[in-house]
Design a protein around this motif. Structure first.
Motif, short mmCIF file in Angstrom:
data_model
loop_
_atom_site.label_atom_id
_atom_site.label_comp_id
_atom_site.label_asym_id
_atom_site.label_seq_id
_atom_site.Cartn_x
_atom_site.Cartn_y
_atom_site.Cartn_z
N GLY A 180 81.87 5.97 -93.37
CA GLY A 180 80.80 5.71 -94.33
C GLY A 180 80.65 4.26 -94.76
O GLY A 180 80.00 3.99 -95.78
N TYR A 181 81.22 3.34 -94.00
CA TYR A 181 81.12 1.92 -94.34
C TYR A 181 80.58 1.13 -93.15
O TYR A 181 80.74 1.55 -92.00
N PRO A 182 79.95 -0.02 -93.42
CA PRO A 182 79.52 -0.88 -92.32
C PRO A 182 80.72 -1.30 -91.48
O PRO A 182 81.82 -1.48 -91.99
N ILE A 183 80.48 -1.48 -90.17
CA ILE A 183 81.54 -1.84 -89.24
C ILE A 183 81.29 -3.23 -88.68
O ILE A 183 80.19 -3.55 -88.23
N LEU A 184 82.34 -4.05 -88.71
CA LEU A 184 82.31 -5.37 -88.08
C LEU A 184 83.14 -5.30 -86.79
O LEU A 184 84.23 -4.73 -86.79
N LEU A 185 82.61 -5.88 -85.74
CA LEU A 185 83.33 -5.92 -84.47
C LEU A 185 83.63 -7.36 -84.10
O LEU A 185 82.72 -8.20 -84.01
N GLY A 186 84.91 -7.67 -83.87
CA GLY A 186 85.31 -9.00 -83.48
C GLY A 186 86.05 -8.98 -82.15
O GLY A 186 87.26 -8.75 -82.11
N THR A 187 85.33 -9.19 -81.08
CA THR A 187 85.93 -9.20 -79.75
C THR A 187 85.80 -10.55 -79.06
O THR A 187 86.35 -10.74 -77.98
N SER A 188 85.10 -11.48 -79.68
CA SER A 188 84.65 -12.69 -79.01
C SER A 188 85.78 -13.43 -78.30
O SER A 188 86.75 -13.88 -78.92
N ARG A 189 85.63 -13.54 -76.97
CA ARG A 189 86.54 -14.30 -76.11
C ARG A 189 87.99 -13.81 -76.15
O ARG A 189 88.90 -14.52 -75.70
N LYS A 190 88.24 -12.62 -76.66
CA LYS A 190 89.61 -12.15 -76.83
C LYS A 190 90.25 -11.73 -75.51
O LYS A 190 89.58 -11.56 -74.49
N SER A 191 91.57 -11.51 -75.57
CA SER A 191 92.33 -11.25 -74.35
C SER A 191 91.93 -9.94 -73.67
O SER A 191 92.09 -9.81 -72.46
N VAL A 192 91.42 -8.97 -74.42
CA VAL A 192 90.97 -7.74 -73.78
C VAL A 192 89.87 -8.04 -72.76
O VAL A 192 89.77 -7.39 -71.72
N GLY B 283 89.51 -11.27 -71.43
CA GLY B 283 90.15 -12.14 -70.45
C GLY B 283 90.97 -11.37 -69.44
O GLY B 283 90.94 -11.67 -68.24
N ASN B 284 91.68 -10.35 -69.89
CA ASN B 284 92.51 -9.56 -68.99
C ASN B 284 91.67 -8.69 -68.05
O ASN B 284 92.08 -8.39 -66.92
N THR B 285 90.51 -8.28 -68.53
CA THR B 285 89.62 -7.47 -67.69
C THR B 285 88.96 -8.32 -66.62
O THR B 285 88.87 -7.92 -65.45
N LEU B 286 88.49 -9.50 -67.02
CA LEU B 286 87.72 -10.35 -66.10
C LEU B 286 88.56 -11.44 -65.44
O LEU B 286 88.06 -12.14 -64.55
N ASN B 287 89.80 -11.61 -65.90
CA ASN B 287 90.67 -12.67 -65.39
C ASN B 287 90.01 -14.04 -65.55
O ASN B 287 89.92 -14.82 -64.59
N LEU B 288 89.58 -14.31 -66.78
CA LEU B 288 88.89 -15.56 -67.08
C LEU B 288 89.47 -16.20 -68.33
O LEU B 288 89.94 -15.50 -69.24
N GLN C 222 86.81 -19.76 -72.65
CA GLN C 222 85.45 -20.32 -72.65
C GLN C 222 84.53 -19.65 -71.63
O GLN C 222 83.32 -19.87 -71.67
N GLU C 223 85.08 -18.82 -70.74
CA GLU C 223 84.26 -18.16 -69.73
C GLU C 223 84.13 -16.65 -69.98
O GLU C 223 83.81 -15.89 -69.06
N ARG C 224 84.34 -16.26 -71.21
CA ARG C 224 84.30 -14.83 -71.55
C ARG C 224 83.02 -14.42 -72.30
O ARG C 224 82.98 -13.41 -72.98
N VAL C 225 81.97 -15.22 -72.15
CA VAL C 225 80.74 -14.96 -72.91
C VAL C 225 80.11 -13.64 -72.49
O VAL C 225 79.74 -12.81 -73.34
#
Length: 268
Positions: free
Chosen positions: A204-216, A218-223, A226-229
């Motif tokens: 019942g509350y607003p949700i904030l999502l913070g994933t920007s450039r994180k390792s999840v 980086g580990n998926t794309l192997n990047l 700065q290349e995780r846009v």
């Protein structure tokens, strides 16, 4: 400050630290911080999230890297002053220290983004309540072991922190929740939380999502960071599909464009 039924809001990340994982040292002077904040506002940021201590996962557990209150104040307060002088955009301060929160809110910051969900400093909730400020409560824990389903654990943690907030007098309508991607979670656990984000809407509350450039990403794309846009944008769009209301990002313009398209589809 926010009408979540209308659109997704963009929180631009402003790190005034020498060691943040993605942009450490780039904006740790007042002039450079202001310049970058202005750029993000021009690109469409609805709120600037200012941090004076690197909170990349695992970082603050190492004592030698701990930033004490006085040092964090030296980094953050001059920038808060300057941003409030030059910008009308709301300011969030990313801190788990009540003293830093108090001094920032005195200067006009509107939100405290606490990566420890009001648990690390016992005075934090009272400080936020005193200033009638917004708070973003993030899930976090030491280690990655869970004694029950991970989403149930996250929801339980967040609701306990909401109780702390409300008991202290924080306005229920000024509470935002963050599942804490990258904090207290393995790679696989982060993917599971992202897959099940929609379950948080039951709180019942607003949700904030913070994933920007994180390792999840980086580990998926192997990047490198700065290349995780594109990976970040994917999580932004899928997050909006699942009911996310605010996205916290480094690359404001690109994520805003993606959010506008996702909003047109999912918010109508």
């Amino acid at each position: 400050m926010f009408d979540y039924n209308k659109r997704t809001y963009i929180m631009g990340i402003l790190n005034v630290t020498p060691d943040s994982f993605s942009d450490g040292g780039k904006f740790n002077s007042v002039d450079e911080a202001l310049k970058h904040a202005i750029k993000m506002v021009e690109e469409g940021a609805d709120i600037i999230d200012l941090g004076g201590e690197s909170t990349r996962p695992g970082h603050i557990y190492v004592d030698v890297d701990y930033v004490d209150v006085d040092e964090e104040l030296k980094r953050v307060i001059p920038v808060v002053k300057k941003l409030k002088e030059e910008l009308d955009t709301p300011i969030s301060v990313d801190t788990y220290k009540a003293k830093v929160a108090d001094e920032s809110l005195k200067l006009g910051a509107e939100m405290i983004n606490d990566i420890w969900g009001l648990r690390k400093d016992k005075d934090m909730a009272n400080v936020i309540a005193k200033h009638n400020a917004y708070v973003c409560i993030m899930h976090n824990q030491d280690g990655t072991e869970y004694d029950k389903d991970i989403m149930e654990s996250i929801k339980e943690f967040l609701l306990e922190s909401v109780d702390i907030a409300i008991e202290a007098g924080i306005d229920k309508n000024k509470i935002v929740l963050d599942p804490g991607i990258g904090f207290g979670k393995t790679y696989e656990q982060n993917l599971e939380v992202l897959k099940r984000l929609g379950e948080l809407k039951t709180l019942g509350y607003p949700i904030l999502l913070g994933t920007s450039r994180k390792s999840v990403i980086g580990n998926t794309l192997n990047l490198p960071p700065q290349e995780r846009v594109e990976g970040t944008i994917a999580t932004t769009v899928l997050g909006i599909r699942d009911g996310v209301d605010i996205v916290r990002v480094h690359d404001v313009e690109k994520n805003l464009r993606a959010a506008k398209m996702a909003d047109a589809i999912y918010r109508g």
